[in-house]
Design an enzyme around this catalytic site. Structure first.
Site, PDB file in Angstrom:
ATOM      1  N   ARG A   1       2.941 -36.226 -38.306  1.00 47.22           N
ATOM      2  CA  ARG A   1       4.367 -36.399 -38.025  1.00 47.22           C
ATOM      3  C   ARG A   1       4.682 -37.783 -37.450  1.00 47.22           C
ATOM      4  O   ARG A   1       5.757 -38.321 -37.713  1.00 47.22           O
ATOM      5  CB  ARG A   1       4.845 -35.316 -37.061  1.00 47.22           C
ATOM      6  CG  ARG A   1       4.920 -33.986 -37.759  1.00 47.22           C
ATOM      7  CD  ARG A   1       5.323 -32.883 -36.844  1.00 47.22           C
ATOM      8  NE  ARG A   1       5.629 -31.695 -37.625  1.00 47.22           N
ATOM      9  CZ  ARG A   1       5.655 -30.472 -37.140  1.00 47.22           C
ATOM     10  NH1 ARG A   1       5.396 -30.258 -35.864  1.00 47.22           N
ATOM     11  NH2 ARG A   1       5.939 -29.459 -37.910  1.00 47.22           N
TER      12      ARG A   1
ATOM     13  N   LYS B   1       6.630 -10.907 -47.891  1.00 43.79           N
ATOM     14  CA  LYS B   1       7.724  -9.933 -47.961  1.00 43.79           C
ATOM     15  C   LYS B   1       8.963 -10.416 -48.687  1.00 43.79           C
ATOM     16  O   LYS B   1       9.239 -11.606 -48.745  1.00 43.79           O
ATOM     17  CB  LYS B   1       8.137  -9.568 -46.531  1.00 43.79           C
ATOM     18  CG  LYS B   1       7.059  -8.812 -45.788  1.00 43.79           C
ATOM     19  CD  LYS B   1       7.552  -8.502 -44.404  1.00 43.79           C
ATOM     20  CE  LYS B   1       6.589  -7.567 -43.695  1.00 43.79           C
ATOM     21  NZ  LYS B   1       7.061  -7.278 -42.351  1.00 43.79           N
TER      22      LYS B   1
ATOM     23  N   GLY C   1       5.787 -23.104 -45.171  1.00 42.23           N
ATOM     24  CA  GLY C   1       4.484 -23.245 -44.538  1.00 42.23           C
ATOM     25  C   GLY C   1       3.272 -22.932 -45.399  1.00 42.23           C
ATOM     26  O   GLY C   1       2.397 -23.780 -45.591  1.00 42.23           O
TER      27      GLY C   1
ATOM     28  N   GLY D   1      11.325 -24.034 -41.896  1.00 39.29           N
ATOM     29  CA  GLY D   1      12.534 -23.230 -41.693  1.00 39.29           C
ATOM     30  C   GLY D   1      13.783 -23.926 -42.198  1.00 39.29           C
ATOM     31  O   GLY D   1      14.654 -23.305 -42.824  1.00 39.29           O
TER      32      GLY D   1
HETATM   33  P1  AMP Z   1       5.271 -15.705 -46.051  1.00 37.22           P
HETATM   34  O1  AMP Z   1       5.128 -16.215 -44.648  1.00 37.22           O
HETATM   35  O2  AMP Z   1       6.251 -14.610 -46.215  1.00 37.22           O
HETATM   36  O3  AMP Z   1       5.444 -16.834 -47.050  1.00 37.22           O
HETATM   37  O4  AMP Z   1       3.882 -15.000 -46.395  1.00 37.22           O
HETATM   38  C1  AMP Z   1       2.681 -15.677 -46.472  1.00 37.22           C
HETATM   39  C2  AMP Z   1       1.587 -14.673 -46.352  1.00 37.22           C
HETATM   40  O5  AMP Z   1       1.695 -13.712 -47.368  1.00 37.22           O
HETATM   41  C3  AMP Z   1       0.200 -15.245 -46.473  1.00 37.22           C
HETATM   42  O6  AMP Z   1      -0.432 -15.182 -45.231  1.00 37.22           O
HETATM   43  C4  AMP Z   1      -0.483 -14.334 -47.492  1.00 37.22           C
HETATM   44  O7  AMP Z   1      -1.769 -13.928 -47.082  1.00 37.22           O
HETATM   45  C5  AMP Z   1       0.433 -13.149 -47.544  1.00 37.22           C
HETATM   46  N1  AMP Z   1       0.332 -12.418 -48.814  1.00 37.22           N
HETATM   47  C6  AMP Z   1       0.393 -12.942 -50.044  1.00 37.22           C
HETATM   48  N2  AMP Z   1       0.200 -11.975 -50.978  1.00 37.22           N
HETATM   49  C7  AMP Z   1       0.004 -10.832 -50.319  1.00 37.22           C
HETATM   50  C8  AMP Z   1      -0.264  -9.495 -50.734  1.00 37.22           C
HETATM   51  N3  AMP Z   1      -0.359  -9.181 -52.021  1.00 37.22           N
HETATM   52  N4  AMP Z   1      -0.387  -8.556 -49.783  1.00 37.22           N
HETATM   53  C9  AMP Z   1      -0.290  -8.882 -48.488  1.00 37.22           C
HETATM   54  N5  AMP Z   1      -0.046 -10.139 -48.036  1.00 37.22           N
HETATM   55  C10 AMP Z   1       0.107 -11.100 -48.938  1.00 37.22           C
END
Ligand code: AMP
Length: 397
Positions: free
Chosen positions: A36, A199, A355, A378
């Site tokens: 940064r 999610k 991220g 974010g």
């Molecule tokens: P996010 O912060 O919502 O972008 O989620 C990122 C996280 O989603 C990472 O740590 C991944 O390990 C997790 N992830 C990706 N695919 C899956 C899956 N099929 N089941 C559970 N976690 C997942």
């Protein structure tokens, strides 16, 4: 013409720049990753080279009650001095007598770093009187902290009020905004977005906004199973948000209506537990047996995604395709990352934001093979959702 960092005459001016120097420090208060600071150097040098003086302000960490040594920006002075090739001065309070005197005495070509803004709760509260005290130190306000642009803090937004004719973005902010706009408003077709991560919740506004902008939407990661269940599939023990099944159905209907092709994975890598050493096999994504969970997209989907990606001209990627932190479930993410790099080498514009996709692109050493890697998680996501960022609006209005 609107004033900007490239057309403004900085001669003899004092420029207060909101930077993002929220860098990690170890127990010895040494910087363990100075990305940064490095990123901010071109902006600072530009002002100095054009005959201005620079006052830097930032937050560091999350101090709770006033000053704390471990969150002091004084630990950054040696690193910053070395990078700029001059002795950077430091004020051990961001407002008050010392800051005022040191700012007043600054000569062209000199740099003053102020103590952590968040030692005052007025910073995050967006307190106007506090913002004015900061503003009084300088003639020009510049915002180069994209990572906090979605916050209406004193130093990121409120302060701009005191510089109606002398406010602008630094190079980091300018590049971030230009890159996002290249996708969202000036994208060359076919425009695609690849969304993954854990999610659907938290990404639904992004999906809805992107459906108005893209030709193809590729869904992977844990979020794919909510869509597959919405289509009537059997997802075993995969991550599913039952309360978002209706939302997923609506998104798919909206895509249909708008002529956006939604790509939902047809196969998956499934495991009998959430563990890198779990038993694994490939499976149709809508026929996952009970006791098994999908942790990555399968090879058929990987190939299909690769074909879409490599035939597109504008690409936005947010979120891994699987649990890429575990090597046995990283193939889909790795394949997508390489396909994006290939498309970029053939002339596509690619933006990686958020991220975990940034972590993935770094893991596969492809950061310099894509067009832009966003630094503002974010802030970037809120911008893609179509929200107005206070830090951006404050400069533009
Ligand atoms: P996010 O912060 O919502 O972008 O989620 C990122 C996280 O989603 C990472 O740590 C991944 O390990 C997790 N992830 C990706 N695919 C899956 C899956 N099929 N089941 C559970 N976690 C997942």
């Amino acid at each position: 013409m609107k004033k900007n960092i490239d057309n403004y005459d900085f001669t003899g001016k004092k420029v207060i720049i909101r930077v993002d120097f929220n860098v990690p420090l170890n127990d010895q208060f040494e910087i363990t990753d100075d990305t940064r600071i490095r990123a901010a150097i071109p902006t600072i040098k530009k002002v100095l080279d054009e005959g201005g003086a620079v006052i830097l302000m930032s937050h560091l960490g999350r101090p709770k009650e006033g000053p704390e040594n471990k969150f002091s920006l004084k630990h950054l002075v040696p690193n910053l001095s070395e990078k700029l090739g001059i002795e950077v001065q430091f004020a051990d309070d961001c407002i008050g007598k010392q800051a005022t005197e040191k700012a007043a005495a600054l000569k062209p070509g000199q740099v003053l770093l102020l103590e952590n803004l968040r030692f005052y709760k007025e910073e995050t509260k967006g307190d106007e009187a506090f913002a004015k005290k900061l503003g009084d130190l300088a003639d020009v306000y510049m915002n180069d902290a994209f990572g906090t642009a979605h916050r209406a803090h004193a130093s990121t937004a409120i302060i701009a009020r005191f510089f109606p004719n002398d406010k602008m973005f630094g190079y980091i902010m300018g590049n971030e905004l230009a890159s996002i706009n290249k996708v969202l408003s000036e994208g060359k077709k076919p425009i695609i977005a690849i969304l993954g991560g854990a999610k659907v919740s938290g990404k639904i506004e992004i999906i809805n906004n992107l459906l108005n902008k893209v030709d193809h939407l590729l869904i992977g990661g844990g979020m794919m199973f909510t869509f597959i269940k919405a289509l009537g599939g059997k997802v075993g023990n995969s991550l599913v948000e039952d309360d978002l099944i209706e939302t997923a159905k609506k998104a798919m209907a909206k895509a249909d209506e708008l002529g956006v092709v939604m790509h939902i994975p047809t196969d998956a890598v499934i495991a009998d537990k959430f563990d890198n050493n779990a038993n694994r096999k490939f499976c149709k994504s809508h026929e996952i047996p009970d006791g098994w969970m999908g942790l990555d997209i399968g090879p058929e989907t990987g190939q299909a995604f690769k074909d879409v990606i490599e035939n597109s001209s504008t690409i936005l990627w947010n979120g891994p395709m699987g649990v890429f932190e575990m090597d046995n479930f990283a193939s889909g993410t790795c394949e997508v990352a390489h396909a994006i790099a290939n498309a970029t080498s053939k002339g596509a514009f690619s933006l990686i934001g958020g991220g975990d996709s940034v972590a993935a692109i770094n893991k596969y050493d492809l950061a310099d093979k894509v067009s832009h890697v966003s630094t503002g998680g974010g802030a970037m996501l809120e911008y893609i959702e179509g929200k107005t960022l206070p830090g951006v609006a404050a400069i533009e209005e």
